[in-house]
Design a protein around this motif. Structure first.
Motif, PDB file in Angstrom:
ATOM      1  N   UNK A 236       0.757  -1.370   0.120  1.00  0.00           N
ATOM      2  CA  UNK A 236       0.087  -0.071   0.022  1.00  0.00           C
ATOM      3  C   UNK A 236       0.894   1.272   0.187  1.00  0.00           C
ATOM      4  N   UNK A 237       0.870   2.078  -1.056  1.00  0.00           N
ATOM      5  CA  UNK A 237       1.434   2.988  -1.210  1.00  0.00           C
ATOM      6  C   UNK A 237       1.098   4.602  -0.938  1.00  0.00           C
ATOM      7  N   UNK A 238       1.794   5.662  -0.303  1.00  0.00           N
ATOM      8  CA  UNK A 238       1.265   6.773  -0.206  1.00  0.00           C
ATOM      9  C   UNK A 238       2.506   7.634  -0.637  1.00  0.00           C
ATOM     10  N   UNK A 239       1.674   8.854  -1.093  1.00  0.00           N
ATOM     11  CA  UNK A 239       3.024   9.839  -1.807  1.00  0.00           C
ATOM     12  C   UNK A 239       2.541  11.040  -1.102  1.00  0.00           C
ATOM     13  N   UNK A 240       3.651  11.935  -0.578  1.00  0.00           N
ATOM     14  CA  UNK A 240       3.466  13.248   0.032  1.00  0.00           C
ATOM     15  C   UNK A 240       4.411  14.065  -0.723  1.00  0.00           C
ATOM     16  N   UNK A 241       4.100  15.293  -1.094  1.00  0.00           N
ATOM     17  CA  UNK A 241       4.806  16.126  -1.661  1.00  0.00           C
ATOM     18  C   UNK A 241       5.068  17.488  -0.785  1.00  0.00           C
ATOM     19  N   UNK A 242       6.211  18.206  -1.390  1.00  0.00           N
ATOM     20  CA  UNK A 242       6.463  19.617  -0.983  1.00  0.00           C
ATOM     21  C   UNK A 242       6.713  20.450  -2.391  1.00  0.00           C
ATOM     22  N   UNK A 243       5.444  20.816  -2.580  1.00  0.00           N
ATOM     23  CA  UNK A 243       5.649  21.556  -4.163  1.00  0.00           C
ATOM     24  C   UNK A 243       5.030  22.826  -4.408  1.00  0.00           C
ATOM     25  N   UNK A 244       4.189  23.132  -3.401  1.00  0.00           N
ATOM     26  CA  UNK A 244       3.264  24.407  -3.229  1.00  0.00           C
ATOM     27  C   UNK A 244       4.105  25.357  -2.093  1.00  0.00           C
ATOM     28  N   UNK A 245       4.381  26.430  -2.445  1.00  0.00           N
ATOM     29  CA  UNK A 245       5.200  27.469  -1.660  1.00  0.00           C
ATOM     30  C   UNK A 245       4.392  27.646  -0.262  1.00  0.00           C
TER      31      UNK A 245
END
Length: 843
Positions: A236-245
């Motif tokens: 089971x995979x999750x993805x978290x991003x830092x892409x929004x200022x």
């Protein structure tokens, strides 16, 4: 837009599911993967992008100072600025849950077998770091969430690869890796074709990423499904991003303070992104992207944006705020010559257990929040970000998933640390890192011969009572003994009795019923009296005869030499005579006295009567007749584990000096006669008594000379005042002890400066030392002031009861040993069984 994204997800899932058909593997991979070929160990995409991949060797976690992090940040910043516009730096860090594999090599001792069994299958987080540098093809269109090669799986490069382009790119990346490796912290190794592509038996980096395989895991292809939940096989995979200022922290830096290991007087540093690295204790990949921008072009674009926002600022407060932010960006870029970049960071996490998905989300969100950022889980754009993070496909990362910043800020988000390194089990001492993973640390050879950290193998161990000194030294000695070292321990307190009995060594101590006994006159069968043995016996006899300050003349020295020569000739001619002080005394009274009379030796040259009178207490029937006439534990040279316990005689004016002389002779003999074998001399608290007895010169000699004979001198003390006030410790030991093992010193944190000066510890080492917590069984080790680490000295139950110095536990162990005829292995095994049964009954 949503329709296109859903369409992309359907196509992507359908194509990847086709991998289950073995007959079409090659064809399907060509259609699905954006990688066109591997040329000169470089990945070439179907759009003509070139990617070179390096494996990074990073500094060990919890070993860096704030200054080290600033240096690392500066190195990364310089490396980024070397790259031309359009280049993409993709740093991909893999953290996968692994299990410790027990060492099953060779014939192992009782404690080694049990300790390996105890740690076997212990879970830990493995880490591998990769640096991928991508040169985008000329004229390549920027990717976005809708227009991605995910929708164009059969695209081929529009322009053939030009050799000169590849040559120039390799030249530029070699400059970057040289810059990264110039310091002492980072090492780069380019991955070869087989490591990138893999084969039938081993998964390469690309296949590992596609199916989230750990290094060394069998190459098994799995279904990839994004709806209703993202799954790769059973994961089971999750993805978290830092892409929004808006999600980014207001302030970033090269390091942050780690409160768990900080004190009132010290701030312990970790990397700014450490919470997304090793501190996130679950399976995950941390992707870090920096897209190098064309500075003039970027500034023109930002200036256009600023004017547009300024014209619209009257209609919206948000526009006014954005206008001010853009203006500040332009001012900083121009005034401080900043390098603008586009950046993106994401964390891909997974678990095999559906019940752990919620916990996985909480851990990942918490890790991002520790950077003072806002966690954002990707749902709709997860497929494109996952695909853009594929090794060699960084150019297809959607541009709308990046944000504008400067290289100075973006490089703060790079992870800087890795796990403790480990050597082979037969090369080092087993400790645990601060997460509990077993590691083997070489304290003696590599730091001296390979790294240049130390110039000797002298060791100083210091810590308060109950801090774990004896447990630590027992463990080190057991490891060295198993590796073939000869260990001689001078102890006060009986800390090594259990280990000595376990390894069937010689244990010398004094009690009224069983006083301490030696036999320095005994020689192993087949050996004769050599010069060294003769000199050591003469020194012993003179020390017994004369007071410390009494001179002896040349004739007395020659007479004793002749007496010893004649005595051993007698032993050779008459094997029925047992070599000991009694028979030597008999020889002096009878045969040698006649020889002296025949040669008319006068009393002023050698007073035999005085000699016999002074040494009479050591002869049969005398007060100390037991001391030099032992009939057991004779072969001290061959015995590789010897403990001399001096607690009951440390203040005795006769016994103590004699015993220390015998120990000196014993160790010097081992040092000179055992060749390449490692020799260890441990003086546990007894150094104070030795120094008082005029043996300080021996300590100086041992610490300065023993290294030439592959020897390890070690002194143990528990009083800080000893270190500060004793000239013996300071001048003879500390200056010649490049290996320092220190215990929990937090109780002395407010008066640590003087001790720090005496020990020669740097501010970095002080900060690391003050983070030690004895409740976690932690110890601090400093090697030549160049390497400072904290380890856990975690022991298996068998080791604990073999080493314990707790009075009640030690009596319990010895009672069991007595029940089993002195068999410590059986005693400890049965004791643990009984304790386990008692615990079971209580529960």
């Amino acid at each position: 837009m949503i329709v296109f994204i859903l369409f992309a997800l359907v196509i992507f899932s359908a194509l990847l599911l086709q991998l289950r058909n073995p007959a079409n593997n090659t064809k399907d991979l060509e259609k699905i993967l954006p990688i066109y070929n591997i040329e000169q160990d470089c990945l070439v995409s179907k759009n003509g992008d070139i990617t070179i991949v390096y494996e990074l060797s990073l500094p060990e976690v919890f070993t860096l100072s704030a200054e080290d992090y600033e240096q690392l940040h500066h190195i990364w910043l310089r490396a980024v600025k070397l790259l031309p516009a359009g280049t993409i730096v993709h740093k991909q860090d893999w953290y996968t849950v692994d299990a410790y594999k027990a060492d099953a090599s060779g014939n192992q001792s009782f404690l080694k077998i049990n300790s390996e069994s105890y740690f076997n299958e212990r879970s830990f987080l493995n880490h591998h770091s990769y640096l991928m540098i991508t040169l985008k093809a000329d004229g390549r269109r920027p990717a976005n969430s809708v227009f991605s090669n995910l929708l164009r799986p059969t695209l081929v490069p529009s322009v053939a690869l030009r050799p000169q382009v590849l040559h120039d790119f390799l030249d530029k990346t070699s400059q970057v890796t040289k810059l990264l490796s110039d310091g002492s912290h980072i090492r780069c190794r380019q991955l070869q074709e087989d490591e990138l592509a893999g084969d039938e038996k081993t998964a390469g980096l690309i296949e590992r990423y596609c199916f989230l395989l750990s290094q060394g895991e069998d190459p098994v292809r799995r279904d990839i499904i994004f709806k209703p939940e993202w799954q790769i096989g059973e994961k089971r995979v999750q993805l978290y991003s830092l892409a929004d200022p808006e999600d980014l922290p207001a302030i970033c830096g090269s390091r942050i303070t780690y409160d768990k290991y900080s004190t009132d007087v010290s701030k312990f540093s970790v990397g700014f992104a450490a919470s997304a690295g090793l501190l996130l204790r679950t399976n995950h990949i941390y992707n870090q992207f920096l897209v190098i921008q064309d500075t003039p072009k970027t500034l023109r674009r930002m200036e256009t944006r600023r004017r547009r926002l300024q014209s619209l600022s009257a209609y919206s407060r948000e526009n006014a705020i954005s206008c001010d932010a853009t203006n500040a960006f332009l001012n900083e870029a121009i005034s401080q010559q900043r390098q603008p970049v586009k950046a993106h960071f994401n964390i891909i996490t997974w678990t095999d257990d559906p019940a752990q998905v919620k916990d996985l989300r909480n851990k990942t969100s918490s890790a991002i929040a520790q950077m003072d950022a806002s966690p954002r889980q990707e749902i709709m754009g997860a497929a494109q970000i996952y695909w853009g993070s594929l090794p060699g496909n960084a150019a297809d990362l959607p541009v709308n998933e990046t944000f504008d910043t400067f290289a100075e800020q973006a490089t703060c988000f790079l992870t800087q640390e890795t796990n403790y390194r480990t050597v082979k089990p037969d090369q080092g001492i087993r400790f645990c890192d601060r997460f509990g993973r077993p590691v083997y640390e070489d304290l003696f050879d590599l730091p001296r011969t390979e790294y240049g950290w130390t110039s000797n193998m002298g060791m100083l161990c210091c810590g308060t009572s109950g801090g774990g000194k004896s447990m630590t030294l027992n463990h080190i000695l057991r490891s060295l003994y198993d590796q073939g070292a000869h260990c001689v321990i001078i102890d006060i307190g009986g800390s090594y009795k259990g280990l000595c009995q376990l390894v069937k060594g010689y244990y010398f101590t004094y009690t009224e019923k069983d006083p301490i006994k030696f036999n320095p006159f005994w020689l192993p069968e087949g050996t004769g009296l050599d010069t060294e043995k003769k000199e050591s016996l003469k020194s012993l006899l003179i020390a017994l005869w004369k007071q410390e300050n009494d001179p002896y003349n040349r004739s007395e020295y020659v007479a004793l030499s002749n007496a010893l020569q004649g005595y051993y000739q007698l032993l050779e001619n008459d094997p029925s005579i047992f070599p000991c002080f009694n028979s030597f005394y008999d020889y002096l009274q009878s045969t040698f006295s006649v020889i002296l009379k025949e040669h008319k030796v006068k009393d002023k040259d050698f007073d035999l009567d005085n000699f016999l009178y002074v040494l009479r207490p050591y002869y049969d029937g005398g007060e100390f007749d037991y001391l030099l006439n032992a009939k057991e534990n004779l072969d001290l040279l061959a015995q590789s584990f010897i403990v001399i316990e001096l607690d009951n005689i440390k203040d005795h004016p006769i016994l103590f000096p004699v015993v220390t002389l015998i120990v000196m002779e014993l160790f010097v003999s081992k040092m000179r006669k055992l060749g390449r074998a490692r020799k260890v001399l441990v003086i546990d608290e007894a150094w104070k008594a030795i120094a008082k007895s005029g043996m300080a010169e021996f300590l100086k000699y041992a610490f300065k000379t023993i290294r030439k004979f592959n020897g390890i001198p070690c002194v143990i003390t528990q009083e800080l005042d000893d270190l500060v006030s004793s000239p013996i410790i300071k001048d003879a030991i500390i200056n010649n002890a490049d290996i320092k093992i220190l215990m929990d010193m937090r109780k002395f944190m407010y008066k640590f400066d003087k001790l720090q000066d005496v020990l020669g510890l740097s501010d970095k080492a002080k900060t690391i030392l003050l983070s030690v917590n004895k409740d976690d069984r932690e110890i601090f080790i400093d090697l030549g002031g160049q390497m400072s680490k904290v380890f856990k000295n975690e022991l298996c139950p068998e080791e604990y009861f073999a080493f314990t110095t707790d009075g009640k536990e030690r009596v319990q162990v010895m009672d069991y040993a007595e029940r089993f005829g002195g068999d410590m292995e059986t005693a400890i095994t049965q004791l643990l069984k009984d304790l386990k049964a008692q615990k079971h009954l209580l529960n």
